[in-house]
Design a protein around this motif. Sequence first.
Motif, PDB file in Angstrom:
ATOM      1  N   SER A 115      35.095  13.998  -2.637  1.00  0.00           N
ATOM      2  CA  SER A 115      35.120  13.240  -3.867  1.00  0.00           C
ATOM      3  C   SER A 115      35.681  11.926  -4.030  1.00  0.00           C
ATOM      4  CB  SER A 115      36.121  14.160  -4.532  1.00  0.00           C
ATOM      5  OG  SER A 115      37.676  14.140  -4.449  1.00  0.00           O
ATOM      6  N   VAL A 116      36.080  11.483  -2.574  1.00  0.00           N
ATOM      7  CA  VAL A 116      36.454  10.167  -2.770  1.00  0.00           C
ATOM      8  C   VAL A 116      35.289   9.010  -2.817  1.00  0.00           C
ATOM      9  CG1 VAL A 116      38.511  10.507  -1.350  1.00  0.00           C
ATOM     10  CG2 VAL A 116      36.372   9.767  -0.142  1.00  0.00           C
ATOM     11  N   ASP A 117      34.017   9.815  -2.711  1.00  0.00           N
ATOM     12  CA  ASP A 117      32.770   9.018  -2.637  1.00  0.00           C
ATOM     13  C   ASP A 117      32.675   8.557  -4.033  1.00  0.00           C
ATOM     14  OD1 ASP A 117      30.766   8.231  -1.049  1.00  0.00           O
ATOM     15  OD2 ASP A 117      29.156   9.729  -1.788  1.00  0.00           O
ATOM     16  N   GLU A 118      33.337   8.965  -4.910  1.00  0.00           N
ATOM     17  CA  GLU A 118      33.156   8.630  -6.386  1.00  0.00           C
ATOM     18  C   GLU A 118      33.409   7.099  -6.516  1.00  0.00           C
ATOM     19  OE1 GLU A 118      32.540  10.069  -9.619  1.00  0.00           O
ATOM     20  OE2 GLU A 118      31.873  11.935  -8.971  1.00  0.00           O
ATOM     21  N   LYS A 119      34.337   6.701  -5.353  1.00  0.00           N
ATOM     22  CA  LYS A 119      34.939   5.359  -5.690  1.00  0.00           C
ATOM     23  C   LYS A 119      34.576   4.646  -4.247  1.00  0.00           C
ATOM     24  CE  LYS A 119      37.026   4.804  -9.484  1.00  0.00           C
ATOM     25  NZ  LYS A 119      36.578   3.921 -10.467  1.00  0.00           N
TER      26      LYS A 119
ATOM     27  N   ALA B 230      43.695  13.229   0.970  1.00  0.00           N
ATOM     28  CA  ALA B 230      43.441  12.086   0.034  1.00  0.00           C
ATOM     29  C   ALA B 230      42.290  12.404  -0.745  1.00  0.00           C
ATOM     30  CB  ALA B 230      43.187  10.758   1.169  1.00  0.00           C
ATOM     31  N   SER B 231      42.320  12.351  -1.738  1.00  0.00           N
ATOM     32  CA  SER B 231      41.334  13.023  -2.922  1.00  0.00           C
ATOM     33  C   SER B 231      41.122  11.954  -3.911  1.00  0.00           C
ATOM     34  CB  SER B 231      41.465  14.367  -3.071  1.00  0.00           C
ATOM     35  OG  SER B 231      40.424  14.628  -3.999  1.00  0.00           O
ATOM     36  N   PHE B 232      39.864  11.869  -4.639  1.00  0.00           N
ATOM     37  CA  PHE B 232      39.860  11.342  -6.148  1.00  0.00           C
ATOM     38  C   PHE B 232      39.815  12.390  -7.003  1.00  0.00           C
ATOM     39  CE2 PHE B 232      36.633  10.742  -9.619  1.00  0.00           C
ATOM     40  CZ  PHE B 232      37.176   9.330  -9.908  1.00  0.00           C
ATOM     41  N   THR B 233      39.455  13.560  -6.839  1.00  0.00           N
ATOM     42  CA  THR B 233      39.653  14.801  -7.956  1.00  0.00           C
ATOM     43  C   THR B 233      40.770  15.702  -7.401  1.00  0.00           C
ATOM     44  OG1 THR B 233      37.842  15.986  -6.895  1.00  0.00           O
ATOM     45  CG2 THR B 233      37.214  14.898  -8.710  1.00  0.00           C
ATOM     46  N   PRO B 234      41.268  16.420  -8.502  1.00  0.00           N
ATOM     47  CA  PRO B 234      42.153  17.345  -8.199  1.00  0.00           C
ATOM     48  C   PRO B 234      41.650  18.631  -7.848  1.00  0.00           C
ATOM     49  CG  PRO B 234      42.330  16.928 -10.509  1.00  0.00           C
ATOM     50  CD  PRO B 234      41.108  16.097  -9.854  1.00  0.00           C
ATOM     51  N   ARG B 235      42.301  19.525  -6.924  1.00  0.00           N
ATOM     52  CA  ARG B 235      41.870  20.994  -6.523  1.00  0.00           C
ATOM     53  C   ARG B 235      43.043  21.809  -6.181  1.00  0.00           C
ATOM     54  NH1 ARG B 235      36.472  22.488  -6.564  1.00  0.00           N
ATOM     55  NH2 ARG B 235      37.256  23.843  -5.214  1.00  0.00           N
ATOM     56  N   SER B 236      42.906  22.913  -6.810  1.00  0.00           N
ATOM     57  CA  SER B 236      44.300  23.573  -6.768  1.00  0.00           C
ATOM     58  C   SER B 236      44.804  24.288  -5.367  1.00  0.00           C
ATOM     59  CB  SER B 236      44.041  24.942  -7.701  1.00  0.00           C
ATOM     60  OG  SER B 236      42.928  25.766  -7.203  1.00  0.00           O
ATOM     61  N   GLU B 237      43.724  24.216  -4.623  1.00  0.00           N
ATOM     62  CA  GLU B 237      43.933  24.373  -3.201  1.00  0.00           C
ATOM     63  C   GLU B 237      44.896  23.404  -2.440  1.00  0.00           C
ATOM     64  OE1 GLU B 237      40.975  24.303  -4.375  1.00  0.00           O
ATOM     65  OE2 GLU B 237      39.864  23.430  -2.891  1.00  0.00           O
TER      66      GLU B 237
ATOM     67  N   VAL C 165      46.326  10.688  -4.280  1.00  0.00           N
ATOM     68  CA  VAL C 165      45.260  10.419  -5.138  1.00  0.00           C
ATOM     69  C   VAL C 165      44.956   8.919  -4.900  1.00  0.00           C
ATOM     70  CG1 VAL C 165      44.721  10.399  -7.643  1.00  0.00           C
ATOM     71  CG2 VAL C 165      46.896  11.612  -6.863  1.00  0.00           C
ATOM     72  N   ILE C 166      43.504   8.987  -4.737  1.00  0.00           N
ATOM     73  CA  ILE C 166      43.196   7.463  -4.215  1.00  0.00           C
ATOM     74  C   ILE C 166      43.087   6.383  -5.315  1.00  0.00           C
ATOM     75  CG2 ILE C 166      41.822   8.344  -2.196  1.00  0.00           C
ATOM     76  CD1 ILE C 166      39.236   7.398  -3.764  1.00  0.00           C
TER      77      ILE C 166
ATOM     78  N   ASN D  60      34.247  -5.082  -2.197  1.00  0.00           N
ATOM     79  CA  ASN D  60      33.885  -4.414  -0.899  1.00  0.00           C
ATOM     80  C   ASN D  60      35.038  -4.170   0.025  1.00  0.00           C
ATOM     81  OD1 ASN D  60      34.747  -7.032  -0.506  1.00  0.00           O
ATOM     82  ND2 ASN D  60      32.811  -7.910   0.312  1.00  0.00           N
ATOM     83  N   ARG D  61      36.368  -4.371  -0.234  1.00  0.00           N
ATOM     84  CA  ARG D  61      37.303  -4.027   0.460  1.00  0.00           C
ATOM     85  C   ARG D  61      38.131  -2.908  -0.047  1.00  0.00           C
ATOM     86  NH1 ARG D  61      40.755  -7.076   2.748  1.00  0.00           N
ATOM     87  NH2 ARG D  61      42.404  -5.563   2.310  1.00  0.00           N
ATOM     88  N   TYR D  62      37.719  -2.144  -1.142  1.00  0.00           N
ATOM     89  CA  TYR D  62      38.655  -1.204  -1.910  1.00  0.00           C
ATOM     90  C   TYR D  62      38.912  -0.216  -0.818  1.00  0.00           C
ATOM     91  CZ  TYR D  62      40.314   1.218  -5.826  1.00  0.00           C
ATOM     92  OH  TYR D  62      40.871   2.119  -6.703  1.00  0.00           O
ATOM     93  N   HIS D  63      38.196   0.330  -0.125  1.00  0.00           N
ATOM     94  CA  HIS D  63      38.550   1.471   0.963  1.00  0.00           C
ATOM     95  C   HIS D  63      39.665   0.985   1.910  1.00  0.00           C
ATOM     96  CE1 HIS D  63      35.707  -1.117   3.007  1.00  0.00           C
ATOM     97  NE2 HIS D  63      36.019  -0.761   4.210  1.00  0.00           N
ATOM     98  N   ARG D  64      39.734  -0.264   2.302  1.00  0.00           N
ATOM     99  CA  ARG D  64      40.797  -0.813   3.190  1.00  0.00           C
ATOM    100  C   ARG D  64      42.132  -0.801   2.461  1.00  0.00           C
ATOM    101  NH1 ARG D  64      38.321  -5.928   5.536  1.00  0.00           N
ATOM    102  NH2 ARG D  64      36.417  -5.190   5.695  1.00  0.00           N
ATOM    103  N   ASP D  65      41.940  -1.167   1.288  1.00  0.00           N
ATOM    104  CA  ASP D  65      43.250  -1.485   0.391  1.00  0.00           C
ATOM    105  C   ASP D  65      43.738  -0.109   0.009  1.00  0.00           C
ATOM    106  OD1 ASP D  65      42.998  -3.818   0.134  1.00  0.00           O
ATOM    107  OD2 ASP D  65      42.158  -4.162  -1.753  1.00  0.00           O
ATOM    108  N   ILE D  66      43.012   0.937  -0.007  1.00  0.00           N
ATOM    109  CA  ILE D  66      43.448   2.417  -0.209  1.00  0.00           C
ATOM    110  C   ILE D  66      44.202   2.739   1.196  1.00  0.00           C
ATOM    111  CG2 ILE D  66      42.980   4.548  -0.920  1.00  0.00           C
ATOM    112  CD1 ILE D  66      40.868   3.466  -2.586  1.00  0.00           C
TER     113      ILE D  66
END
Length: 309
Positions: free
Chosen positions: A12-16, A49-56, A65-66, A281-287
């Motif tokens: 789900s990180v692909d959302e961002k 590391a995730s964008f969306t929550p999952r109960s598992e 949470v990214i 373009n550097r958001y992935h590195r900051d996270i």
Amino acid sequence: MHGLERLCIHNSVDEKIPVEAFIEAFDDLDIPTELVGDDETYDETDAVASFTPRSEFLDAAWVHVIRAGYDEFDTDAYEAADVPLTNSTGIHGATVGEISVGYMLSLSRLLHLYRDYQNTHDWYTPTYDRPFTIAGERLCVVGLGTLGEGIARRADALGMDVVGVRRSDEPVPSVSAIYDPANLHEAIVDARFVALAIPHTPATENLISTAELETMRDDAYLINVARGPIVDEDALVTALKSGTIAGAALDVFETEPLPEKSSLWDMDEVIISPHKGSATNRYHRDIAAVVKENVQRFQSEEDLKNRVA
Ligand code: NAD
């Protein structure tokens, strides 16, 4: 306590951010990084590391949470399961600060209108008294955390008079006056721009509604870079249509994507960005830097940074 043996990147990180680039940003991590989907199972040696929550995820050792906003995650469930939850606050001061200043410069100097008229090759002339400089104008920033300070610093550098709303009255650089949340109306009554930079919580839901919009100046602009539900969107549409306020710049909405039928799309003095306040373009590195620091802290049994549950 177990050590971490794997960092799971939920797809789900692909959302961002682009997943492949995000995984590459962990090349120097001393545990393996794995892309996982909804069918994955977790144990106490996994970080996620995730964008969306999952109960598992509650079976893992620690969940990140990214995003900065973690309002979709059930913090009570994490506390009950004794699984730490962390978020990505602390990295959006420049990104959201810059887009907020961009909105203010456009709303004051009409870049959004000139671009609209450019589409029809129209040599547009605004009324003489419509454009203004932001220098000397008052900005009220509601919430002075990472985003709020990022906006305040940049606005101050451009000569604005910056005031803010904050739960503590400790001084904040670039902010000339601090108001308690109970005095929100006093804080916004004189502002030409009101920028929202608070989390979405039960206390902040619909914080800006008819009474607040009526308190604002009729030549004021609302900027929402925080979360949609902080603003009563129907009340905002009514205020914009009736001229209660002059315009708005909105990055976030009650429903995202903003429904096609929303009248906000067609308002000349409303700038809409599709929840891209932090997109660079550097958001992935900051996270990744926040996650890597916490992997190191987890392994050495130190307190995690940005722990929210
Ligand atoms: P942060 O935790 O650094 O700052 C939030 C601040 O708001 C804190 O200082 C907190 O004390 C304060 N606050 C909370 N409730 C308040 C209230 N009722 N009145 C006044 N202050 C209050 O978080 P941040 O990184 O600055 O992010 C803030 C929010 O912005 C996030 O929760 C997220 O929802 C949103 N956000 C949006 C984007 C985007 O892309 N548009 C990017 C990052 C964050």
